[in-house]
Design an enzyme around this catalytic site. Structure first.
Site, PDB file in Angstrom:
ATOM      1  N   ALA A 106       3.216  -0.854   4.749  1.00  0.00           N
ATOM      2  CA  ALA A 106       2.643  -0.851   6.111  1.00  0.00           C
ATOM      3  C   ALA A 106       2.158  -2.237   6.543  1.00  0.00           C
ATOM      4  CB  ALA A 106       1.500   0.153   6.178  1.00  0.00           C
TER       5      ALA A 106
ATOM      6  N   PRO B  46       0.785  -1.225   0.000  1.00  0.00           N
ATOM      7  CA  PRO B  46       0.000   0.000   0.000  1.00  0.00           C
ATOM      8  C   PRO B  46       0.826   1.289   0.000  1.00  0.00           C
ATOM      9  CG  PRO B  46      -0.106  -1.087   2.144  1.00  0.00           C
ATOM     10  CD  PRO B  46       0.525  -2.054   1.187  1.00  0.00           C
ATOM     11  N   ASN B  47       0.314   2.224  -0.761  1.00  0.00           N
ATOM     12  CA  ASN B  47       0.849   3.592  -0.872  1.00  0.00           C
ATOM     13  C   ASN B  47       2.145   3.696  -1.678  1.00  0.00           C
ATOM     14  OD1 ASN B  47      -1.248   4.783   0.793  1.00  0.00           O
ATOM     15  ND2 ASN B  47      -0.294   3.707   2.492  1.00  0.00           N
TER      16      ASN B  47
ATOM     17  N   GLU C  14      12.729  -9.540   1.539  1.00  0.00           N
ATOM     18  CA  GLU C  14      11.953  -8.396   2.041  1.00  0.00           C
ATOM     19  C   GLU C  14      12.770  -7.130   1.838  1.00  0.00           C
ATOM     20  OE1 GLU C  14      11.038  -8.738   6.219  1.00  0.00           O
ATOM     21  OE2 GLU C  14      10.403  -6.648   6.368  1.00  0.00           O
TER      22      GLU C  14
ATOM     23  N   ARG D  25       4.919  11.075  -2.479  1.00  0.00           N
ATOM     24  CA  ARG D  25       4.614  10.777  -1.078  1.00  0.00           C
ATOM     25  C   ARG D  25       5.880  10.981  -0.222  1.00  0.00           C
ATOM     26  NH1 ARG D  25       4.770   4.622   1.184  1.00  0.00           N
ATOM     27  NH2 ARG D  25       4.083   5.125   3.277  1.00  0.00           N
TER      28      ARG D  25
ATOM     29  N   HIS E  37      12.805  -2.668   2.098  1.00  0.00           N
ATOM     30  CA  HIS E  37      12.204  -1.388   2.470  1.00  0.00           C
ATOM     31  C   HIS E  37      13.099  -0.284   1.959  1.00  0.00           C
ATOM     32  CE1 HIS E  37       9.220  -3.345   4.917  1.00  0.00           C
ATOM     33  NE2 HIS E  37      10.183  -4.113   5.385  1.00  0.00           N
ATOM     34  N   ILE E  38      12.466   0.778   1.513  1.00  0.00           N
ATOM     35  CA  ILE E  38      13.202   1.934   1.004  1.00  0.00           C
ATOM     36  C   ILE E  38      13.901   2.639   2.166  1.00  0.00           C
ATOM     37  CG2 ILE E  38      12.917   4.178  -0.129  1.00  0.00           C
ATOM     38  CD1 ILE E  38      10.345   2.859  -1.461  1.00  0.00           C
ATOM     39  N   SER E  39      13.160   2.825   3.246  1.00  0.00           N
ATOM     40  CA  SER E  39      13.702   3.513   4.421  1.00  0.00           C
ATOM     41  C   SER E  39      14.274   2.503   5.405  1.00  0.00           C
ATOM     42  CB  SER E  39      12.588   4.323   5.097  1.00  0.00           C
ATOM     43  OG  SER E  39      11.559   3.457   5.558  1.00  0.00           O
TER      44      SER E  39
ATOM     45  N   ARG F 186       7.299   0.288  13.392  1.00  0.00           N
ATOM     46  CA  ARG F 186       7.902  -0.170  12.130  1.00  0.00           C
ATOM     47  C   ARG F 186       9.043  -1.168  12.360  1.00  0.00           C
ATOM     48  NH1 ARG F 186       5.584   3.452   8.321  1.00  0.00           N
ATOM     49  NH2 ARG F 186       5.189   5.455   9.292  1.00  0.00           N
TER      50      ARG F 186
ATOM     51  N   ARG G  43      13.075   4.473  12.515  1.00  0.00           N
ATOM     52  CA  ARG G  43      11.796   5.188  12.526  1.00  0.00           C
ATOM     53  C   ARG G  43      10.961   4.761  13.742  1.00  0.00           C
ATOM     54  NH1 ARG G  43       9.318   4.879   6.669  1.00  0.00           N
ATOM     55  NH2 ARG G  43       8.066   6.581   7.521  1.00  0.00           N
TER      56      ARG G  43
ATOM     57  N   TYR H 124      11.093   8.917   0.864  1.00  0.00           N
ATOM     58  CA  TYR H 124      10.993   7.921  -0.206  1.00  0.00           C
ATOM     59  C   TYR H 124      11.546   8.388  -1.553  1.00  0.00           C
ATOM     60  CZ  TYR H 124       7.988   5.689   3.245  1.00  0.00           C
ATOM     61  OH  TYR H 124       7.505   5.112   4.407  1.00  0.00           O
TER      62      TYR H 124
ATOM     63  N   HIS I  92       4.082  -4.621   8.967  1.00  0.00           N
ATOM     64  CA  HIS I  92       4.045  -4.490  10.421  1.00  0.00           C
ATOM     65  C   HIS I  92       2.740  -5.003  11.028  1.00  0.00           C
ATOM     66  CE1 HIS I  92       7.303  -1.941   9.184  1.00  0.00           C
ATOM     67  NE2 HIS I  92       6.495  -1.037   8.660  1.00  0.00           N
TER      68      HIS I  92
ATOM     69  N   ASP J  83       1.974 -15.401   6.602  1.00  0.00           N
ATOM     70  CA  ASP J  83       1.644 -16.814   6.372  1.00  0.00           C
ATOM     71  C   ASP J  83       1.803 -17.201   4.898  1.00  0.00           C
ATOM     72  OD1 ASP J  83       1.109 -17.351   9.015  1.00  0.00           O
ATOM     73  OD2 ASP J  83      -1.072 -17.430   8.795  1.00  0.00           O
TER      74      ASP J  83
ATOM     75  N   ASN K 244       8.062  -5.644  -0.928  1.00  0.00           N
ATOM     76  CA  ASN K 244       7.928  -4.511  -0.009  1.00  0.00           C
ATOM     77  C   ASN K 244       6.451  -4.434   0.337  1.00  0.00           C
ATOM     78  OD1 ASN K 244       7.878  -2.181   1.454  1.00  0.00           O
ATOM     79  ND2 ASN K 244       9.021  -0.937  -0.031  1.00  0.00           N
TER      80      ASN K 244
HETATM   81  C1  DQA Z   1       8.279   1.055   3.792  1.00  0.00           C
HETATM   82  C2  DQA Z   1       8.355   1.255   5.310  1.00  0.00           C
HETATM   83  C3  DQA Z   1       7.000   1.039   5.949  1.00  0.00           C
HETATM   84  O1  DQA Z   1       7.091   1.214   7.359  1.00  0.00           O
HETATM   85  C4  DQA Z   1       5.998   2.022   5.400  1.00  0.00           C
HETATM   86  O2  DQA Z   1       4.713   1.759   5.934  1.00  0.00           O
HETATM   87  C5  DQA Z   1       5.961   2.051   3.911  1.00  0.00           C
HETATM   88  C6  DQA Z   1       7.214   1.923   3.166  1.00  0.00           C
HETATM   89  C7  DQA Z   1       9.616   1.388   3.100  1.00  0.00           C
HETATM   90  O3  DQA Z   1       9.794   0.945   1.962  1.00  0.00           O
HETATM   91  O4  DQA Z   1      10.457   2.085   3.667  1.00  0.00           O
HETATM   92  O5  DQA Z   1       4.917   2.286   3.313  1.00  0.00           O
HETATM   93  O6  DQA Z   1       7.997  -0.309   3.546  1.00  0.00           O
END
Ligand code: DQA
Length: 141
Positions: free
Chosen positions: A75, A10-11, A96, A18, A98-100, A109, A105, A23, A78, A85, A72
Site C-alpha cells: 500500500a 505492509p500486510n 518494483e 489475506r 506487485h502480485i496483483s 492503486r 483494480r 494474493y 501509492h 525518495d 513490493n
Molecule cells: C500489492 C498491491 C497494492 O495495491 C496493495 O496495497 C498490496 C499488495 C500487490 O502485490 O499486488 O498490499 O502491492
C-alpha cells in the site's frame, strides 16, 4: 554471487490468509523457500515490515552494496513519498513488483511513487512477479 533482497511492505506478512482470491494461498515463507532453492546461484534475502520508516532504513542499508532490490512496497507504493525518495537516493537498482495487476483494480492503486525511479516494474503475475524480477537481475546487466 549476486546479492539480491526482496523487500515487502505492509500486510504482505499475511500472504496465504489475506484476500486469497487476489494474493493466493501460499505464505511468503513457503514461496521464499522454493525460490531460494530454485535460484541457488544467487544470495537471496527477504525483509518484511509494516512500518514505513523500517522499509526506508532497509532500503538505505542495502542500497549501496547489493546487486538488486525486489521491492513490493504494497500500500505504501501509492502513498509514500519517503520510500520513493529512498529508491531515488540509492545506487542499487530496484525492480518494483506487485502480485496483483494494480491497474485492473481501484484508481488509487494506479499511482506509484516507486515506478519513476525503478529500473522496471513487474505486476499481475501472482507470486511469479517476484521470480521474474529476480531473473531480470540474474540475466540483466
Ligand atoms: C500489492 C498491491 C497494492 O495495491 C496493495 O496495497 C498490496 C499488495 C500487490 O502485490 O499486488 O498490499 O502491492
Amino acid at each position: 554471487m549476486k546479492k539480491i533482497i526482496i523487500i515487502n511492505g505492509p500486510n504482505l506478512n499475511l500472504l496465504g490468509k489475506r484476500e486469497t482470491n487476489i494474493y493466493g494461498s501460499l505464505t511468503f515463507t513457503e514461496f521464499f523457500d522454493t525460490v531460494v532453492s530454485k535460484y541457488a546461484n544467487v544470495t537471496l534475502e527477504h525483509f518484511q515490515s509494516n512500518i514505513e520508516g523500517e522499509l526506508i532504513d532497509k532500503i538505505q542499508e542495502v542500497g549501496f552494496t547489493y546487486d538488486g532490490i525486489v521491492l513490493n512496497a504494497a500500500a505504501y507504493t501509492h502513498t509514500s513519498v519517503g520510500i520513493g525518495d529512498a529508491v531515488k537516493a540509492i545506487t542499487t537498482p530496484v525492480v518494483e513488483v506487485h502480485i496483483s495487476n494494480t491497474f485492473s483494480r481501484e484508481e488509487f492503486r494506479h499511482q506509484s511513487y516507486i515506478s519513476p525511479n525503478a529500473k522496471g516494474v513487474i505486476l499481475g503475475f501472482g507470486l511469479q512477479s517476484y521470480e521474474l524480477a529476480i531473473e531480470s537481475f540474474i540475466s540483466g546487466s
